[in-house]
Enzyme design. Structure first.
Site: not given
Length: 468
Positions: A8, A110-111
């Site tokens: 993350d 973003d993860e």
């Protein structure tokens, strides 16, 4: 035992924007001052998408309104989002991770989850592999990540949310009692705010309390979600890591309004704008939708939504708009409106065979729920099918000529400024939308304007939109 990494990015949007800003202004690092990525402060548009650690100390939270964040910290520095930049940085990270393994499930920009099990033999330990990966991201890409290491996706996600930034945490079954159970119940993945409040009312305050609660008791109060929460509290998760790419699941647009709307007619003009945008995106993606959802956020920040199943999957502006108006009439309670949104889901390829109804042969198209609901949806007097050619943008009238040529194949297509007594059939509406798409593509978005939007004095203030 399987080993899953949850990776993350720390304050992704802010970090990526900060790195870009440093290229032109080395003296300003947004990560070291109270700063956020958000919308337009003057128009009250948008929410906090990301915050710096110094901003967090002021109590600023992700997803809170920008106006609220500035009340907490008047000296707050704000940058607008740059989604092209974020997409590029996300791709860079994914390319780096794919140099280790193809077994990666990206769940947001973003993860992602990474299945470490097949490559475990290449490293001394999972922690050492995580150190190498986070170090490369920091050195080569310039930003930091948190990595959670666990035997399943749930625990890996929980582990990555422990202390930040730039940390690596494990959460193995034997660590659950000491690391996870003492946390507030609201911090458990998939326990929302409403569920957390209800659990606290029932005397269940920590994840450990939830883990030791009676599953039958939870099912009485929360139905199937109660059992899911109990399983998560005990670290149980059998969801497989899915590294396959999937088709788009939904297309939608919303707009935060520069001033609160108080009339249905004004709201439906915004719904027509959103319907055009959503239907246009459906056509560009070569998709048709089976459901339409309308969202309303009131000036009190209370939100509500309702969805409708279409009798015939479609991607036309007319279909989306008429469904949106009906849903709006069923939803709106008269409170001033701050945000409106439309979302289409259950998407199909546009060439998917569909069963047409009798209403698709030139008579008004009616969704299944229209008669059953017993409600009548009122549509503003400016019909959504009406349009005019903008003379100010193209004085040589080329769009008018192009329009005539585009529609000449269909003599029955309605395209006028006058009143209409019937709605074009689905196929005719598709041709109309395609013609308008082509005009805008060749001559600009302002080359053709719906008559609904024409007022005695043109309002040049455009609403800013959010795609999702």
């Amino acid at each position: 035992m399987s080993i899953i990494f949850h990776i993350d990015v720390n304050s992704a949007f802010l970090s990526w924007t900060a790195i870009e800003r440093l290229k032109t202004d080395p003296s300003l690092d947004l990560r070291t001052i109270p700063s956020i990525i958000g919308g337009d402060k003057k128009s009250r548009h948008g929410i906090v998408l990301a915050k710096s650690i110094p901003a967090k100390k002021f109590g600023i939270r992700t997803a809170e309104p920008v106006a609220s964040a500035f009340r907490k910290c008047p000296t707050l520095h704000m940058e607008p989002p740059d989604h092209k930049l974020y997409h590029r940085r996300s791709q860079e990270m994914m390319q780096l991770l794919h140099s280790y393994t193809p077994d990666i499930e990206q769940v947001s920009i973003d993860e992602c989850y990474l299945d470490f099990t097949p490559i475990a033999h290449l490293f001394p330990s999972a922690r050492e592999a995580a150190k190498e990966i986070s170090g490369r991201i920091r050195t080569e890409l310039g930003f930091t990540v948190n990595i959670g290491i666990a035997p399943n996706k749930l625990l890996a996600k929980m582990a990555s949310d422990f202390e930040k930034p730039d940390k690596i945490h494990t959460l193995y079954p034997e660590e659950i009692p000491s690391k996870m159970w003492p946390l507030p119940v609201g911090e458990l993945f998939m326990v929302g705010h409403a569920s957390a409040e209800r659990l606290i009312q029932l005397g269940i305050r920590t994840i450990g309390d939830l883990a030791h609660a009676d599953p039958d008791f939870l099912q009485v109060h929360f139905k199937s979600h109660g059992l899911s929460m109990w399983e998560h509290a005990n670290g149980i998760d059998t969801t497989p890591l899915d590294s396959e790419e999937h088709d788009l699941k939904g297309i939608g647009n919303s707009t935060t309004l520069s001033h609160d709307l108080k009339s249905a007619d004004d709201a439906k003009k915004i719904l027509l704008q959103l319907s055009e945008q959503v239907a246009g995106r459906l056509r560009r993606a070569h998709q048709i939708a089976q459901t339409v959802t309308v969202e309303i956020k009131y000036h009190t920040f209370q939100s509500c939504s309702r969805q409708m199943q279409l009798s015939v999957p479609a991607g036309t502006t007319d279909t989306v708009y008429r469904c949106a108006c009906q849903l709006f009439d069923e939803l709106w309670n008269g409170t001033p409106i701050r945000l409106l949104g439309i979302r289409t889901t259950k998407l199909l390829a546009e060439d998917t065979p569909v069963q047409l109804s009798l209403f698709d042969f030139g008579i008004q198209e009616i969704p299944d729920e229209t008669e059953a609901s017993g409600k009548t949806s009122t549509i503003p007097s400016g019909n959504p099918d009406q349009a005019v050619i903008s003379g100010s943008t193209n004085s040589d009238r080329r769009p008018q000529t192009f329009l005539t040529e585009s529609l000449s194949r269909s003599k029955d297509t309605v395209f006028s400024d006058g009143p209409q007594t019937a709605t074009p059939s689905l196929e005719r509406q598709k041709r109309l939308d395609e013609a308008m798409d082509q005009i805008r593509k060749r001559f600009g978005n302002d080359a053709v304007i719906r008559g609904t939007f024409l007022t005695p004095k043109t309002d040049s203030t455009s609403q800013k939109k959010n795609k999702h």
